[in-house]
Design a protein around this motif. Structure first.
Motif, short mmCIF file in Angstrom:
data_model
loop_
_atom_site.label_atom_id
_atom_site.label_comp_id
_atom_site.label_asym_id
_atom_site.label_seq_id
_atom_site.Cartn_x
_atom_site.Cartn_y
_atom_site.Cartn_z
N GLY A 1 -11.27 -5.20 17.49
CA GLY A 1 -12.60 -4.59 17.41
C GLY A 1 -12.62 -3.21 16.78
O GLY A 1 -13.70 -2.67 16.52
N GLY A 2 -11.46 -2.63 16.53
CA GLY A 2 -11.39 -1.32 15.89
C GLY A 2 -10.50 -1.38 14.65
O GLY A 2 -10.02 -2.45 14.27
N LEU A 3 -10.32 -0.23 14.01
CA LEU A 3 -9.42 -0.14 12.85
C LEU A 3 -8.40 0.95 13.12
O LEU A 3 -8.77 2.09 13.41
N ASP A 4 -7.13 0.59 13.02
CA ASP A 4 -6.09 1.61 13.15
C ASP A 4 -5.68 2.09 11.77
O ASP A 4 -6.16 1.60 10.74
N ALA A 5 -4.78 3.06 11.74
CA ALA A 5 -4.38 3.67 10.46
C ALA A 5 -3.75 2.64 9.52
O ALA A 5 -3.98 2.68 8.30
N ALA A 6 -2.98 1.71 10.07
CA ALA A 6 -2.32 0.70 9.22
C ALA A 6 -3.35 -0.23 8.58
O ALA A 6 -3.23 -0.58 7.40
N GLU A 7 -4.36 -0.63 9.34
CA GLU A 7 -5.39 -1.52 8.81
C GLU A 7 -6.21 -0.81 7.74
O GLU A 7 -6.57 -1.40 6.72
N ILE A 8 -6.52 0.46 7.98
CA ILE A 8 -7.27 1.22 6.98
C ILE A 8 -6.46 1.36 5.69
O ILE A 8 -6.99 1.18 4.59
N LYS A 9 -5.16 1.63 5.82
CA LYS A 9 -4.30 1.77 4.63
C LYS A 9 -4.22 0.46 3.86
O LYS A 9 -4.26 0.45 2.62
N ALA A 10 -4.13 -0.66 4.60
CA ALA A 10 -3.99 -1.96 3.94
C ALA A 10 -5.25 -2.37 3.19
O ALA A 10 -5.17 -3.10 2.20
N HIS A 11 -6.41 -1.91 3.63
CA HIS A 11 -7.68 -2.32 3.01
C HIS A 11 -8.44 -1.12 2.45
O HIS A 11 -9.66 -1.18 2.32
N LEU A 12 -7.72 -0.06 2.10
CA LEU A 12 -8.37 1.20 1.76
C LEU A 12 -9.38 1.07 0.62
O LEU A 12 -10.52 1.55 0.74
N ASN A 13 -9.00 0.45 -0.49
CA ASN A 13 -9.91 0.36 -1.63
C ASN A 13 -11.19 -0.40 -1.27
O ASN A 13 -12.30 -0.01 -1.64
N GLN A 14 -11.04 -1.50 -0.52
CA GLN A 14 -12.19 -2.29 -0.10
C GLN A 14 -13.11 -1.47 0.81
O GLN A 14 -14.34 -1.49 0.66
N LEU A 15 -12.52 -0.74 1.76
CA LEU A 15 -13.30 0.05 2.70
C LEU A 15 -14.02 1.21 2.00
O LEU A 15 -15.20 1.48 2.27
N GLN A 16 -13.31 1.88 1.11
CA GLN A 16 -13.92 2.98 0.37
C GLN A 16 -15.10 2.49 -0.47
O GLN A 16 -16.16 3.14 -0.50
N ALA A 17 -14.92 1.36 -1.14
CA ALA A 17 -16.00 0.83 -1.97
C ALA A 17 -17.22 0.48 -1.11
O ALA A 17 -18.37 0.74 -1.51
N LYS A 18 -16.99 -0.09 0.07
CA LYS A 18 -18.11 -0.46 0.94
C LYS A 18 -18.86 0.77 1.41
O LYS A 18 -20.10 0.80 1.42
N VAL A 19 -18.12 1.81 1.80
CA VAL A 19 -18.78 3.03 2.27
C VAL A 19 -19.53 3.71 1.13
O VAL A 19 -20.68 4.16 1.29
N GLN A 20 -18.91 3.81 -0.03
CA GLN A 20 -19.55 4.48 -1.16
C GLN A 20 -20.81 3.76 -1.62
O GLN A 20 -21.77 4.39 -2.06
#
Length: 360
Positions: free
Chosen positions: A41-60
């Protein structure tokens, strides 16, 4: 850049320096469910690093800034797990801290922040008193030479995903007038009350007097409640609104003749109840906090009531057109038929709402 420790759960900050916007936001981790590899249900540092480009694009793409109607361009963005402050009693779902820098070609005067990342709850959930609603309290400051020269605060939510900062007062009035119009047009009980009231007697003078009395009354109690000076439980207000529909419809169907002056007093009394209903619904949606946080709360209340009045006039106009068409086709002799049909429909609906709101 702004350091990650300034991001508080349920909070957002935007600091404007010349043509740059330094952004720090708390975003529910549930928005990024596709990156939740371990399903906790949350995101840890490893998950954020693994999907960083996807997450950044979604937020932007979902977190957007305009300055004087020109979009800002994101230059930098950092994501990290948000640390919950356990000393605070609020219970928040897991969050992601977003730190970013967005820029314009020239320093903006009016700034608009839009959050399209919300996961809007189902409409039926929002209708229930006390239904939970995610909110994000955003503070926008304008700094010059290291000093804060202006600050405004707003509340983002799935029902209010866009906010305007440092806008002139007339823009605030227009924005809240839009809120008011949408509010009454989406409020079935207020619309049924208006139709029952207007259909019980046709006449421009009567309609104008009743609508004015209703606006003055609900505007008074809405303003008092929106400012926090009057508080009434929705469990009392909602049945009272249903009872007001039953009252108006029953008087019409029983053919009780009421002089206009007495009718105005009745509408004033019922309008006070409906104003509390407006405020109660706005409170559930976070709109009351929008007014309280507005730099022009009195003008915001005025704008909201202007929107309500515009909605009422729209209802009267539609009903007036119906009367005109019906009379052209059937003549005045058929007025009683549709008036009594409207009264019976309102009575049945009012009784249903009254019983439902008492027992639920």
């Amino acid at each position: 850049m702004v350091s990650a420790h300034v991001v508080e759960v349920g909070q957002g900050k935007v600091n404007l320096i010349a043509n740059q916007a330094y952004v720090a936001m708390s975003i529910p981790a549930s928005i990024f469910a596709s990156a939740d590899d371990n399903g906790d249900g949350g995101l840890d540092a490893a998950e954020i690093k693994a999907h960083l480009n996807q997450l950044q694009a979604k937020v932007q793409n979902g977190l957007r800034l305009w300055g004087d109607e020109h979009p800002a361009v994101w230059r930098h963005m950092v994501l990290s797990p948000a640390t919950r402050d356990t000393s605070k009693p609020e219970s928040y779902a897991p969050q992601v801290a977003v730190i970013g820098l967005a820029v314009w070609d020239t320093p903006p005067l009016v700034v608009v922040l839009a959050n399209d990342l919300w996961q809007r709850p189902p409409g039926n959930a929002l209708m229930k008193p006390g239904a939970p609603l995610e909110t994000l309290k955003v503070s926008v400051t304008r700094s010059q030479d290291g000093q804060v020269v202006a600050e405004e605060v707003g509340l983002l939510s799935p029902l209010q995903p866009q906010l305007e900062f440092f806008a002139p007062v007339q823009r605030h009035i227009a924005n809240f007038a839009h809120h008011g119009f949408d509010h009454i047009m989406g409020g079935a009980d207020h619309l049924v009350f208006l139709v029952a009231l207007l259909a019980s007697g046709i006449g421009v003078r009567r309609w104008a007097a009743l609508l004015t009395a209703f606006t003055l009354a609900h505007g008074l109690t809405f303003g008092l409640a929106a400012m926090g000076w009057v508080t009434v439980s929705a469990s009392l207000v909602e049945p009272a609104i249903a009872a007001s529909i039953v009252c108006v419809a029953a008087l019409h169907l029983m053919r009780v003749h009421v002089a206009l002056r007495s009718e105005l007093l009745l509408v004033l009394a019922l309008g006070l109840v409906h104003g509390l209903g407006f405020a109660s619904a706005m409170q559930e949606e976070g709109g009351s906090q929008l007014i309280a946080l507005s730099p022009y709360p009195i003008w915001s209340i005025l704008g909201f009531n202007l929107g309500i009045e515009a909605g009422q006039c729209a209802v009267a106009l539609v009903l007036g057109l119906w009367v005109w068409c019906a009379r052209r086709i059937f003549g005045r002799s058929r007025d009683v038929m549709w008036q009594r049909a409207a009264g019976m429909g309102a009575l049945a609906i009012g009784f249903f709402w009254l019983i439902d709101r008492i027992v639920s």
